[in-house]
Design a protein around this motif. Structure first.
Motif, short mmCIF file in Angstrom:
data_model
loop_
_atom_site.label_atom_id
_atom_site.label_comp_id
_atom_site.label_asym_id
_atom_site.label_seq_id
_atom_site.Cartn_x
_atom_site.Cartn_y
_atom_site.Cartn_z
N GLY A 79 -2.98 45.43 29.77
CA GLY A 79 -3.36 43.76 31.64
C GLY A 79 -3.87 44.61 32.44
N LEU A 80 -4.28 44.22 33.59
CA LEU A 80 -4.74 45.23 34.39
C LEU A 80 -3.55 45.72 35.46
CD1 LEU A 80 -7.38 45.22 37.28
CD2 LEU A 80 -6.88 43.28 37.64
N ASP A 81 -2.40 44.79 35.62
CA ASP A 81 -1.61 45.67 36.05
C ASP A 81 -1.02 46.16 36.28
OD1 ASP A 81 -1.48 43.04 37.89
OD2 ASP A 81 0.22 41.73 36.94
N TYR A 82 -0.70 46.89 34.52
CA TYR A 82 -0.37 48.24 34.18
C TYR A 82 -1.20 49.52 35.06
CZ TYR A 82 0.44 52.10 30.98
OH TYR A 82 0.51 53.50 30.49
N TYR A 83 -2.77 49.03 35.16
CA TYR A 83 -3.71 49.93 35.05
C TYR A 83 -3.81 50.46 36.87
CZ TYR A 83 -4.42 49.76 30.24
OH TYR A 83 -5.20 49.62 29.15
N LEU A 84 -3.53 49.07 37.71
CA LEU A 84 -3.13 48.99 38.66
C LEU A 84 -1.98 49.92 39.43
CD1 LEU A 84 -4.40 45.76 40.09
CD2 LEU A 84 -5.36 48.18 40.30
N ASN A 85 -0.69 49.60 38.66
CA ASN A 85 0.31 50.02 39.27
C ASN A 85 0.39 51.64 38.33
OD1 ASN A 85 1.99 47.98 39.71
ND2 ASN A 85 3.00 48.05 37.48
N PHE A 86 -0.28 52.01 37.13
CA PHE A 86 -0.91 53.12 37.28
C PHE A 86 -1.13 54.10 38.20
CE2 PHE A 86 -3.86 56.97 35.75
CZ PHE A 86 -2.70 57.50 35.57
N ILE A 87 -2.03 53.40 39.22
CA ILE A 87 -3.27 54.21 39.58
C ILE A 87 -1.90 54.08 41.12
CG2 ILE A 87 -5.15 53.88 41.54
CD1 ILE A 87 -6.21 52.81 38.39
N GLU A 88 -1.58 53.27 41.88
CA GLU A 88 -0.06 53.59 43.04
C GLU A 88 0.49 54.36 42.64
OE1 GLU A 88 0.89 49.15 43.84
OE2 GLU A 88 -1.18 48.94 43.76
N LYS A 89 0.86 54.67 41.11
CA LYS A 89 2.70 55.16 41.03
C LYS A 89 2.42 56.70 41.43
CE LYS A 89 5.31 52.01 40.94
NZ LYS A 89 5.35 50.64 39.99
N ASN A 90 0.62 57.26 41.02
CA ASN A 90 0.63 58.47 40.95
C ASN A 90 -0.18 58.96 41.77
OD1 ASN A 90 1.57 59.60 38.06
ND2 ASN A 90 0.39 57.51 37.32
N GLU A 91 -0.02 60.26 42.31
CA GLU A 91 -1.02 60.88 42.98
C GLU A 91 -2.17 60.98 42.51
OE1 GLU A 91 0.47 62.90 46.09
OE2 GLU A 91 2.05 61.41 46.63
N SER A 104 -14.12 36.05 30.71
CA SER A 104 -14.41 34.42 31.24
C SER A 104 -15.07 35.01 32.59
CB SER A 104 -13.59 33.45 30.76
OG SER A 104 -12.77 33.27 32.17
N ARG A 105 -16.20 34.11 33.00
CA ARG A 105 -16.53 34.67 34.16
C ARG A 105 -15.10 34.33 35.30
NH1 ARG A 105 -20.86 31.29 36.68
NH2 ARG A 105 -22.06 32.53 34.86
N GLU A 106 -14.42 32.84 34.86
CA GLU A 106 -13.53 32.79 36.35
C GLU A 106 -12.32 34.42 36.04
OE1 GLU A 106 -10.87 29.32 34.46
OE2 GLU A 106 -9.86 29.32 36.16
N ASP A 107 -11.77 34.53 34.85
CA ASP A 107 -10.71 35.63 34.38
C ASP A 107 -11.10 37.09 35.64
OD1 ASP A 107 -9.02 34.29 33.72
OD2 ASP A 107 -9.46 35.46 31.18
N ASN A 108 -12.67 37.17 35.63
CA ASN A 108 -13.34 38.07 36.20
C ASN A 108 -13.04 37.82 37.38
OD1 ASN A 108 -14.03 40.21 33.72
ND2 ASN A 108 -15.76 38.57 33.75
N LEU A 109 -13.32 36.97 38.11
CA LEU A 109 -13.14 36.52 39.52
C LEU A 109 -11.48 37.13 39.74
CD1 LEU A 109 -15.96 33.41 39.97
CD2 LEU A 109 -16.31 36.08 39.97
N THR A 110 -10.93 36.17 38.69
CA THR A 110 -8.92 36.29 39.79
C THR A 110 -8.96 37.78 39.61
OG1 THR A 110 -8.86 34.31 38.67
CG2 THR A 110 -7.56 35.51 39.16
N ALA A 111 -9.48 38.89 38.54
CA ALA A 111 -9.26 40.30 38.01
C ALA A 111 -9.80 40.50 39.62
CB ALA A 111 -9.77 40.54 37.41
N LEU A 112 -11.29 40.59 40.15
CA LEU A 112 -11.52 41.30 40.26
C LEU A 112 -10.70 41.02 42.49
CD1 LEU A 112 -15.25 41.23 40.41
CD2 LEU A 112 -13.35 42.78 39.59
N LYS A 113 -10.36 39.57 42.40
CA LYS A 113 -9.45 39.31 44.06
C LYS A 113 -8.48 40.13 43.97
CE LYS A 113 -11.89 35.04 44.70
NZ LYS A 113 -11.26 33.26 43.98
N LYS A 114 -8.11 40.48 43.06
CA LYS A 114 -6.95 41.09 42.70
C LYS A 114 -6.84 42.63 43.12
CE LYS A 114 -2.58 40.71 39.46
NZ LYS A 114 -1.33 40.62 38.36
N VAL A 115 -7.98 43.28 42.18
CA VAL A 115 -8.71 44.04 42.68
C VAL A 115 -8.97 44.74 44.41
CG1 VAL A 115 -10.26 46.44 42.54
CG2 VAL A 115 -9.62 44.77 40.44
N GLN A 116 -9.72 43.89 44.94
CA GLN A 116 -10.03 43.81 46.75
C GLN A 116 -8.48 43.63 47.09
OE1 GLN A 116 -12.75 43.36 48.03
NE2 GLN A 116 -12.12 43.46 49.47
#
Ligand code: RRO
Length: 313
Positions: A79-91, A104-116
């Protein structure tokens, strides 16, 4: 050799060596990603992430074959949060290729909004080419869908974005896809994903070798190297020069890395060979590539990048 540099740039990121893992190999968990980061790889790619964790397709879903591999993993990821956490927690002091692959396109847009919204600043790669989600076609073969997706993404996304593309096999397809991609502020493309829906047969048991989808799966490894070379070359000839290229497909040796860069790749990714050999492959590739450059008198990758010649008599 001290006067040879194999560093490469994509966006603002500097890769000290021009090879990293391909999405899906040594990247589902923190332990695996750390193995890549602790190797001679120039950076790390994360397993293509969905919004929620996924178990993926039934096993067995990967098999090594004589000339490569077949897989129908079906997007197993934390899941996306796991990878974002891994990146945030580690230098992490190497570039990161954060791969997103919503179903789905909707999921991709939601995920990219989270990354943004996140503090992530490295490279984000939208995978439009997973061949293995049951019941879902590869978006990368639907030109209208590519264009609609990119239009929607660039209404809000301002971080460096790349696209993972499926292999194309026709010169008119390259023309049509490049024409669309050139309209958008893409930082890079990654070409190729596995050759989708191939079939490997075990003659002894007279059966297929993986369970999902009746045995159909994405083909990687030596089988696909000429397809990867062609896609890198064809896109380099057609894309705006600002759009960089990650070349992926069939890389096993320093010579394979050299050939993909000669066709125009900025860096390359290693999938099947990494799965088969493990992360110490990057030290071998570094040595082999450096040896080739020394023998040819090249000091940096730009001395030969994209300089493939026409047929010589
Ligand atoms: O997880 C997979 O089955 C998978 C993905 Br998301 C992909 O992009 N390419 C591939 O060969 N397998």
């Amino acid at each position: 050799m001290t006067n040879i540099s194999i560093s490469a740039n994509i966006g603002n990121e500097v890769f000290q060596s021009p090879f990293i893992n391909a999405a899906g190999v040594f990247d589902e968990t923190a332990a695996e990603m750390n193995q890549i980061l602790n190797s001679e790889a120039g950076g790390v790619t994360t397993k293509s992430a969905t919004l929620k964790p996924r178990k993926g397709n039934p096993t067995p879903r990967y098999a090594d074959t004589k000339f490569g591999s077949i897989n129908s993993m079906g997007l197993p990821n934390q899941g996306l949060d796991y990878y974002l956490n891994f990146i945030e927690k580690n230098e992490i002091n190497k570039p990161i290729d954060l791969s997103i692959s919503g179903t789905s396109r909707e999921d991709n847009l939601t995920a990219l909004k989270k990354v943004q919204k996140s503090s992530f600043t490295s490279l984000c790669e939208l995978n439009l080419s997973c061949p293995n989600v049951i019941g879902k076609p590869q978006v990368g073969y639907d030109l209208t869908a590519i264009e609609e997706t990119l239009t929607a993404v660039f209404e809000f996304f301002t971080k460096p974005l790349g696209l993972k593309l499926p292999p194309y096999f026709d010169l008119q397809q390259y023309d049509a896809v490049a024409k669309i991609l050139n309209k958008y502020p893409l930082t890079y493309i990654n070409t190729i994903n596995s050759v989708g829906n191939g079939l490997v047969v075990d003659a002894k048991t007279e059966s297929v070798v993986i369970r999902p989808k009746g045995g159909f799966g994405g083909i990687g490894g030596t089988y696909v190297k000429p397809v990867a070379l062609a896609n890198v070359r064809a896109f380099r000839q057609r894309l705006n020069p600002e759009i960089k290229i990650i070349g992926t497909g069939g890389v096993k040796t320093g010579l394979d890395v050299f050939e993909l860069i000669l066709c125009g790749a900025d860096i390359v990714e290693i999938g099947t060979a990494l799965a088969q050999e493990g992360p110490h492959i990057f030290a071998r590739l570094k040595q082999e590539l450096t040896d080739i450059m020394q023998e040819k008198g090249y000091h940096q990758l730009s001395d030969f990048r994209g300089k493939l010649k026409e047929y010589q008599n």
